[in-house]
Design an enzyme around this catalytic site. Sequence first.
Site, PDB file in Angstrom:
ATOM      1  N   SER A 158       0.990  -1.484  -0.441  1.00 22.95           N
ATOM      2  CA  SER A 158      -0.195   0.124   0.137  1.00 22.95           C
ATOM      3  C   SER A 158       1.139   1.589   0.201  1.00 22.95           C
ATOM      4  CB  SER A 158      -0.824  -0.253   1.139  1.00 22.95           C
ATOM      5  OG  SER A 158      -1.205   0.984   1.299  1.00 22.95           O
ATOM      6  N   TYR A 184      -0.270  -0.171  10.557  1.00 20.37           N
ATOM      7  CA  TYR A 184      -0.824  -0.846   9.182  1.00 20.37           C
ATOM      8  C   TYR A 184       0.662  -0.368   7.829  1.00 20.37           C
ATOM      9  CZ  TYR A 184      -2.686  -0.747   4.676  1.00 20.37           C
ATOM     10  OH  TYR A 184      -3.280  -0.548   3.080  1.00 20.37           O
TER      11      TYR A 184
END
Length: 313
Positions: A158, A184
Amino acid sequence: MPQITTPFDRHSTAAEVISGLDLTRRRAIVTGASSGIGVETARALASAGAEVTLAVRSLEAGQRVAADIIAVTGNPRVRVAQLNLSDPASVAAFVSAWKGPLHLLVNNAGIMATPELHTPQGWELQFATNHLGHFALATGLHRALAAAGGARVVSLSSAGHTRSPVVFEDVQFRRRPYDPFLAYGQSKTANVLFAVEASRRWAEDGVTANAVMPGAVRTEGVANLKLTAEQIAHAQATRSSAPETFWKTPAQGAATSVLVATSALLDGVGGRYFEDGQEAQPHVPGTMSGVAAYALDPELAGRLWEASEALLA
């Protein structure tokens, strides 16, 4: 090696990327294939004739998706198997049940910006699910990948990886304040580093691994983020991004995964990061594109591999 360029862009769909390809002799696994990008990735692979296993937490949800994919594509070779990436026993059971070669492994499943949670082993949940679970899955299936000849692993990262390197001194957030977006970001950096080191270690087996950024997709996981107003304000204040986001459909979000898994342009190519159908440029602060230098660092990739083996041992 020269940078990979393709005819595709952020508007391209998985169906467009795979058009004209014949995968009838290929076997694929797609994790997290019961919703969002995973469904569209599995659908595209099945549409080209591949045998596709949907590795999912909920068998009921997976079976519904499998039935739909079979009906739409006419390909009956769509299977469902249970897999909980945060549970080492579940990963081990999935691996032991797999028989025969594996040509494509798409490590698609993931969680995002969860509250501070740890597994029974003491692992921070996002790192455990997004990285360690997929690491255990891929290494456990290494023989099957090697047996396929020219197998590929796709590791979904990501743009969030630009928020944080892997903080080896405190991966599990035991000594620093927990931040769901830093956790994350660390896990997504780990996804890229895995691809770098897997390609190095498995080169003699003909196995390549690459990381992809699917783009911003309003998946169920994104819609269900449980964030406080303070966390949202912090995320907006600290993000490295342009002011506007191009939201993709799930079919567009799956396109780069499918491209990296199937395109002849990537034969023998590994250890790279792709976005919007192209190999990414270096990350420029203030944008949501490109790949951070630390995510492609071979020394850090080797260190993460050894650390991951130690944790799983």
